[in-house]
Design a protein around this motif. Structure first.
Motif, PDB file in Angstrom:
ATOM      1  N   GLU A   7       0.828  -1.203   0.000  1.00 20.92           N
ATOM      2  CA  GLU A   7       0.000   0.000   0.000  1.00 20.92           C
ATOM      3  C   GLU A   7       0.863   1.254   0.000  1.00 20.92           C
ATOM      4  N   LEU A   8       1.991   1.199   0.704  1.00 20.11           N
ATOM      5  CA  LEU A   8       2.890   2.346   0.791  1.00 20.11           C
ATOM      6  C   LEU A   8       3.442   2.719  -0.584  1.00 20.11           C
ATOM      7  N   PHE A   9       3.662   1.693  -1.431  1.00 20.09           N
ATOM      8  CA  PHE A   9       4.272   1.941  -2.732  1.00 20.09           C
ATOM      9  C   PHE A   9       3.275   1.897  -3.885  1.00 20.09           C
ATOM     10  N   SER A  10       2.016   2.009  -3.557  1.00 19.36           N
ATOM     11  CA  SER A  10       0.988   2.081  -4.597  1.00 19.36           C
ATOM     12  C   SER A  10       0.227   3.386  -4.438  1.00 19.36           C
ATOM     13  N   GLY A  11      -0.377   3.832  -5.523  1.00 23.07           N
ATOM     14  CA  GLY A  11      -1.076   5.108  -5.466  1.00 23.07           C
ATOM     15  C   GLY A  11      -0.094   6.249  -5.271  1.00 23.07           C
ATOM     16  N   THR A  12      -0.432   7.170  -4.383  1.00 25.23           N
ATOM     17  CA  THR A  12       0.473   8.276  -4.063  1.00 25.23           C
ATOM     18  C   THR A  12       1.586   7.769  -3.157  1.00 25.23           C
ATOM     19  N   VAL A  13       2.833   7.896  -3.645  1.00 25.91           N
ATOM     20  CA  VAL A  13       3.985   7.399  -2.898  1.00 25.91           C
ATOM     21  C   VAL A  13       4.537   8.551  -2.063  1.00 25.91           C
ATOM     22  N   SER A  14       4.133   8.621  -0.810  1.00 29.15           N
ATOM     23  CA  SER A  14       4.480   9.736   0.068  1.00 29.15           C
ATOM     24  C   SER A  14       5.984   9.843   0.282  1.00 29.15           C
ATOM     25  N   GLU A  51       9.268  22.511  -0.249  1.00 33.20           N
ATOM     26  CA  GLU A  51       9.317  23.819  -0.910  1.00 33.20           C
ATOM     27  C   GLU A  51       8.793  23.750  -2.340  1.00 33.20           C
ATOM     28  N   GLN A  52       9.040  22.589  -2.995  1.00 31.40           N
ATOM     29  CA  GLN A  52       8.602  22.416  -4.386  1.00 31.40           C
ATOM     30  C   GLN A  52       7.170  21.878  -4.477  1.00 31.40           C
ATOM     31  N   ASP A  53       6.538  21.668  -3.315  1.00 27.77           N
ATOM     32  CA  ASP A  53       5.185  21.113  -3.239  1.00 27.77           C
ATOM     33  C   ASP A  53       5.109  19.734  -3.911  1.00 27.77           C
ATOM     34  N   ILE A  54       6.150  18.942  -3.659  1.00 28.06           N
ATOM     35  CA  ILE A  54       6.194  17.567  -4.175  1.00 28.06           C
ATOM     36  C   ILE A  54       5.859  16.630  -3.014  1.00 28.06           C
ATOM     37  N   GLN A  55       4.726  15.992  -3.102  1.00 26.52           N
ATOM     38  CA  GLN A  55       4.324  15.048  -2.059  1.00 26.52           C
ATOM     39  C   GLN A  55       4.446  13.599  -2.509  1.00 26.52           C
ATOM     40  N   LEU A  57       6.570  10.817  -4.551  1.00 23.86           N
ATOM     41  CA  LEU A  57       7.922  10.552  -5.064  1.00 23.86           C
ATOM     42  C   LEU A  57       7.936  10.344  -6.570  1.00 23.86           C
ATOM     43  N   SER A  58       6.901   9.747  -7.090  1.00 27.99           N
ATOM     44  CA  SER A  58       6.868   9.460  -8.527  1.00 27.99           C
ATOM     45  C   SER A  58       6.828  10.722  -9.379  1.00 27.99           C
ATOM     46  N   GLU A  59       6.597  11.876  -8.753  1.00 26.74           N
ATOM     47  CA  GLU A  59       6.598  13.151  -9.478  1.00 26.74           C
ATOM     48  C   GLU A  59       8.018  13.679  -9.720  1.00 26.74           C
ATOM     49  N   ILE A  60       8.992  13.075  -9.038  1.00 24.96           N
ATOM     50  CA  ILE A  60      10.385  13.537  -9.186  1.00 24.96           C
ATOM     51  C   ILE A  60      10.855  13.307 -10.615  1.00 24.96           C
ATOM     52  N   GLN A  61      11.394  14.376 -11.222  1.00 19.26           N
ATOM     53  CA  GLN A  61      11.928  14.319 -12.580  1.00 19.26           C
ATOM     54  C   GLN A  61      13.447  14.522 -12.547  1.00 19.26           C
ATOM     55  N   ARG A 100      14.218  -0.384  -6.873  1.00 15.68           N
ATOM     56  CA  ARG A 100      13.865  -1.758  -6.508  1.00 15.68           C
ATOM     57  C   ARG A 100      12.385  -1.882  -6.187  1.00 15.68           C
ATOM     58  N   ARG A 101      11.811  -0.806  -5.648  1.00 12.03           N
ATOM     59  CA  ARG A 101      10.386  -0.805  -5.304  1.00 12.03           C
ATOM     60  C   ARG A 101       9.534  -0.285  -6.462  1.00 12.03           C
ATOM     61  N   GLU A 102      10.178  -0.087  -7.645  1.00 12.01           N
ATOM     62  CA  GLU A 102       9.502   0.297  -8.887  1.00 12.01           C
ATOM     63  C   GLU A 102       8.837   1.665  -8.821  1.00 12.01           C
ATOM     64  N   VAL A 103       9.377   2.519  -7.948  1.00 14.09           N
ATOM     65  CA  VAL A 103       8.931   3.917  -7.931  1.00 14.09           C
ATOM     66  C   VAL A 103       9.547   4.647  -9.113  1.00 14.09           C
ATOM     67  N   PHE A 104      10.814   4.346  -9.387  1.00 13.33           N
ATOM     68  CA  PHE A 104      11.541   4.918 -10.523  1.00 13.33           C
ATOM     69  C   PHE A 104      11.989   3.791 -11.456  1.00 13.33           C
ATOM     70  N   GLU A 105      12.299   4.176 -12.692  1.00  8.81           N
ATOM     71  CA  GLU A 105      12.876   3.209 -13.632  1.00  8.81           C
ATOM     72  C   GLU A 105      14.316   2.906 -13.223  1.00  8.81           C
ATOM     73  N   GLN A 106      14.798   1.718 -13.602  1.00  7.76           N
ATOM     74  CA  GLN A 106      16.165   1.334 -13.297  1.00  7.76           C
ATOM     75  C   GLN A 106      17.150   2.357 -13.883  1.00  7.76           C
ATOM     76  N   GLY A 107      18.114   2.760 -13.077  1.00  5.68           N
ATOM     77  CA  GLY A 107      19.128   3.708 -13.525  1.00  5.68           C
ATOM     78  C   GLY A 107      18.805   5.154 -13.217  1.00  5.68           C
ATOM     79  N   PHE A 108      17.602   5.391 -12.658  1.00  7.33           N
ATOM     80  CA  PHE A 108      17.208   6.776 -12.375  1.00  7.33           C
ATOM     81  C   PHE A 108      18.180   7.448 -11.410  1.00  7.33           C
TER      82      PHE A 108
END
Length: 346
Positions: A7-14, A51-55, A57-61, A100-108
């Motif tokens: 549940e922690l890693f699904s939906g919105t990843v806080s 400060e960037q209003d990023i809640q 993690l998957s929004e990180i670019q 590893r938890r598939e929040v980001f693609e490998q190599g991010f």
């Protein structure tokens, strides 16, 4: 428990919840002190996200990693590139976990670029804490017992002598029964002490250091004389061990990865160029020369209230003024408490 993790890693990843989960579960199986360091460093990233209003993690670019680097540069408490690199290295490691938890693609994690740190940027006040020097001695005592490396580290960490003094020791200078080494100025035969005859003294050593010395002499020392007919304490098959080799051994074994510790700047020992050979050890930003070992030893004595004029100055062959200016890395509050513990109850 597994469903809670999913549940922690699904939906919105806080951001905050995942970082806390990461620190609590300790997936890299590091020491508690390392977790404390990670927590402090990752707190900067949490502030950045706020400060960037990023809640999520998957929004990180990728562009956010460069913006975060600039954010760290503007933090008043991060006064050196080394501190900034440590923060970025901790974030990079966290991102690897997120892959590893598939929040980001490998190599991010590779988007987090670590700045290069030179020895000059590390500063002239570099020192190796006494506790870290002892860790190295204990490791060598276990895995490289009675080797030259073990003896060199045991004596440097135990006595705070200069590299040139260690190089100058002869076999006859060591008194095994009374556990001390006689420091002798022999300028006419190639080993002048920095302060000449004024630097001559007897240095007591612990039973552990004496054991390392006795073991080395009995099992590992080459029975050979130098070009002056003297019997050096530290030898090779060709004669007296060179100062450059002593320096190389210190650089090599002060790399954290050399004794099985995690790299503080996030490098992989399998691929890090500085970890491949002893000759490359200088390029490791965490490695040190013999002098910071000496500085750490003197700082340790001062922090524990050992009298500077009567003991440290004589033992380490440096005037009280020089020690005060160049060798004591203690904070003023630590010096005050050391003096208090020394005089209270008298």
């Amino acid at each position: 428990m597994d469903s809670a993790r999913d549940e922690l890693f699904s939906g919105t990843v806080s951001v905050d919840k995942v970082i806390e989960f990461y620190l609590e579960t300790n997936p890299w199986d590091v020491q508690p002190t390392t977790i404390t360091s990670y927590r402090t460093r990752l707190r900067h990233f949490q502030q950045f996200c706020e400060e960037q209003d990023i809640q999520d993690l998957s929004e990180i670019q990728p562009s956010h990693t460069d913006e975060y680097h600039n954010f760290l540069r503007n933090k008043s408490q991060l006064t050196s590139r080394k501190s900034i690199k440590s923060c970025l290295a901790s974030l990079r490691k966290f991102f690897r976990y997120c892959e590893r938890r598939e929040v980001f693609e490998q190599g991010f994690h590779k988007y987090v670029i670590l700045p290069s740190i030179t020895k000059t940027e590390n500063g002239g006040d570099t020192w190796l804490p006494r506790e870290e020097a002892k860790e190295i001695v204990e490791y060598l005592g276990k895995y490289e017992p009675f080797s030259k490396e073990h003896l060199i580290w045991a004596l440097l960490a135990e006595t705070g002598v200069r590299q040139s003094t260690l190089h100058a020791f002869d076999l006859e200078d060591y008194n095994s029964e009374e556990r001390y080494i006689d420091v002798v100025n022999r300028e006419e035969t190639g080993t002048r002490l920095k302060n000449g005859d004024a630097g001559q003294r007897e240095i007591s050593i612990s039973s552990e250091a004496a054991e390392a010395l006795d073991g080395y002499i009995q099992a590992k020392r080459n029975d050979i004389t130098d070009e002056y007919g003297r019997d050096p304490l530290l030898t090779t098959s060709n004669g007296r061990l060179q100062k450059s080799t002593i320096r190389q051994y210190v650089y090599a074994w002060s790399r954290p990865c050399a004794i099985g510790k995690e790299c503080p700047v996030g490098e992989d020992p399998e691929t890090c160029p500085a970890a491949q050979t002893n000759n490359a050890a200088y390029d490791c930003p965490e490695s040190v020369s013999p002098h910071p070992v000496r500085r750490g030893y003197i700082t340790h004595l001062r922090a524990n209230g050992v009298p500077t004029a009567d003991v440290i100055s004589d033992r380490c062959d440096a005037s009280p003024d020089v020690i005060e200016q160049w060798y004591d890395m203690c904070k003023k509050s630590e010096r005050r408490e050391a003096r208090r513990s020394y005089v209270e109850g008298l």
